[in-house]
Design a protein around this motif. Structure first.
Motif, mmCIF file in Angstrom:
data_model
loop_
_atom_site.group_PDB
_atom_site.id
_atom_site.type_symbol
_atom_site.label_atom_id
_atom_site.label_comp_id
_atom_site.label_asym_id
_atom_site.label_seq_id
_atom_site.Cartn_x
_atom_site.Cartn_y
_atom_site.Cartn_z
ATOM 1 N N ARG A 62 3.779 -6.969 -0.386
ATOM 2 C CA ARG A 62 3.797 -5.518 -0.575
ATOM 3 C C ARG A 62 2.752 -4.881 0.342
ATOM 4 O O ARG A 62 1.637 -5.378 0.475
ATOM 5 C CB ARG A 62 3.478 -5.175 -2.029
ATOM 6 N N ARG A 63 3.134 -3.753 0.946
ATOM 7 C CA ARG A 63 2.198 -3.051 1.835
ATOM 8 C C ARG A 63 0.979 -2.619 1.020
ATOM 9 O O ARG A 63 1.109 -2.005 -0.030
ATOM 10 C CB ARG A 63 2.859 -1.832 2.469
ATOM 11 N N PRO A 64 -0.220 -2.934 1.507
ATOM 12 C CA PRO A 64 -1.428 -2.522 0.797
ATOM 13 C C PRO A 64 -1.531 -0.997 0.703
ATOM 14 O O PRO A 64 -0.951 -0.264 1.518
ATOM 15 C CB PRO A 64 -2.555 -3.089 1.661
ATOM 16 N N ALA A 65 -2.271 -0.527 -0.277
ATOM 17 C CA ALA A 65 -2.452 0.919 -0.485
ATOM 18 C C ALA A 65 -3.027 1.597 0.756
ATOM 19 O O ALA A 65 -2.739 2.767 1.016
ATOM 20 C CB ALA A 65 -3.346 1.160 -1.696
ATOM 21 N N SER A 66 -3.804 0.849 1.530
ATOM 22 C CA SER A 66 -4.386 1.408 2.758
ATOM 23 C C SER A 66 -3.325 1.707 3.809
ATOM 24 O O SER A 66 -3.569 2.450 4.758
ATOM 25 C CB SER A 66 -5.396 0.420 3.354
ATOM 26 N N GLY A 67 -2.149 1.087 3.644
ATOM 27 C CA GLY A 67 -1.087 1.241 4.637
ATOM 28 C C GLY A 67 -1.188 0.254 5.778
ATOM 29 O O GLY A 67 -0.282 0.146 6.596
ATOM 30 N N GLU A 68 -2.282 -0.476 5.854
ATOM 31 C CA GLU A 68 -2.510 -1.433 6.930
ATOM 32 C C GLU A 68 -2.271 -2.851 6.424
ATOM 33 O O GLU A 68 -2.745 -3.222 5.351
ATOM 34 C CB GLU A 68 -3.953 -1.322 7.438
ATOM 35 N N TRP A 69 -1.544 -3.635 7.210
ATOM 36 C CA TRP A 69 -1.321 -5.036 6.851
ATOM 37 C C TRP A 69 -2.606 -5.817 7.058
ATOM 38 O O TRP A 69 -3.398 -5.487 7.941
ATOM 39 C CB TRP A 69 -0.177 -5.625 7.685
ATOM 40 N N PRO A 70 -2.831 -6.869 6.277
ATOM 41 C CA PRO A 70 -4.057 -7.662 6.417
ATOM 42 C C PRO A 70 -4.185 -8.275 7.811
ATOM 43 O O PRO A 70 -3.182 -8.571 8.475
ATOM 44 C CB PRO A 70 -3.893 -8.772 5.366
ATOM 45 N N GLY A 71 -5.414 -8.498 8.231
ATOM 46 C CA GLY A 71 -5.691 -9.041 9.560
ATOM 47 C C GLY A 71 -5.151 -10.434 9.788
ATOM 48 O O GLY A 71 -4.930 -10.829 10.932
ATOM 49 N N TRP A 72 -4.921 -11.209 8.725
ATOM 50 C CA TRP A 72 -4.418 -12.573 8.898
ATOM 51 C C TRP A 72 -2.966 -12.593 9.347
ATOM 52 O O TRP A 72 -2.481 -13.614 9.823
ATOM 53 C CB TRP A 72 -4.577 -13.405 7.626
ATOM 54 N N MET A 73 -2.273 -11.467 9.184
ATOM 55 C CA MET A 73 -0.851 -11.433 9.544
ATOM 56 C C MET A 73 -0.687 -11.246 11.046
ATOM 57 O O MET A 73 -1.231 -10.318 11.635
ATOM 58 C CB MET A 73 -0.136 -10.280 8.830
ATOM 59 N N GLY A 74 0.119 -12.144 11.636
ATOM 60 C CA GLY A 74 0.514 -11.974 13.020
ATOM 61 C C GLY A 74 1.785 -11.135 13.081
ATOM 62 O O GLY A 74 2.292 -10.655 12.060
#
Length: 189
Positions: free
Chosen positions: A57-69
């Motif tokens: 699920r997309r985080p509330a921040s709208g930004e995907w986590p840094g670990w995701m390529g």
């Protein structure tokens, strides 16, 4: 009528626990992204819904986590935006583009199949078993990993009756995994 496709990763000895196979790589993530995008809607049981939501699920921040390529982000966007139906006797409500299916699971899924649209996709372990027992799965797709897990939940364990399948498609991955797709064999009288 919409086609209901069951897709899952599985080891050579039939284990379908999400941690039992090979770690995902870009090629497998692209494959699963394409599968998500082919479906009009996803059908989950509670356990699979909650597991997928916590991971994708997309985080509330709208930004995907840094670990995701790039491959993980593409998959996350596909599953995050997909329409979802959830079968649960314990959840009172769902969100994440989801709706609870109420009443008898077979009747509810049959109604979904009869609605206009394209494919429906089901994942998980227990819900697909119930749907297979009712003859509601139109395609079975297994991504077979070259791993022997030795333990864990096994694919369609407890199926009440044998289902004969005929091959439809096959794809080999660089990792040694093989995606195979089958349809139930139509028996003629």
């Amino acid at each position: 009528m919409r086609t209901l496709r069951y897709s899952i990763n599985v080891t050579l000895d039939g284990c379908c626990h999400h941690d039992a196979g090979l770690p995902p790589d870009d090629e497998s993530m692209r494959y699963w992204t394409e599968e998500m995008e082919r479906a009009d809607a996803l059908v989950f049981g509670r356990v699979t819904y909650e597991m997928m939501e916590s991971a994708w699920r997309r985080p509330a921040s709208g930004e995907w986590p840094g670990w995701m390529g790039g491959a993980e982000v593409a998959f996350a966007e596909a599953i995050d935006g997909a329409r979802k139906y959830v079968v649960s006797a314990t959840l009172d409500k769902v969100d994440w583009n989801a709706e609870l299916l109420e009443g008898d699971v077979g009747t509810a899924v049959q109604r979904l199949k009869e609605e206009p649209g394209e494919d429906l996709w089901v994942g998980g372990v227990r819900l697909p078993l119930a749907l297979a027992d009712r003859g509601l799965i139109d395609e079975y797709e297994f991504v077979v990993h070259p791993v022997l897990a030795g333990s864990g939940p096994t694919l369609l364990s407890g199926l009440r009756a044998r289902i004969e399948l005929e091959p439809v498609a096959r794809r080999e991955f660089g990792s040694g995994a093989v995606a195979v797709r089958y349809r139930p064999r139509v028996t003629r009288a």
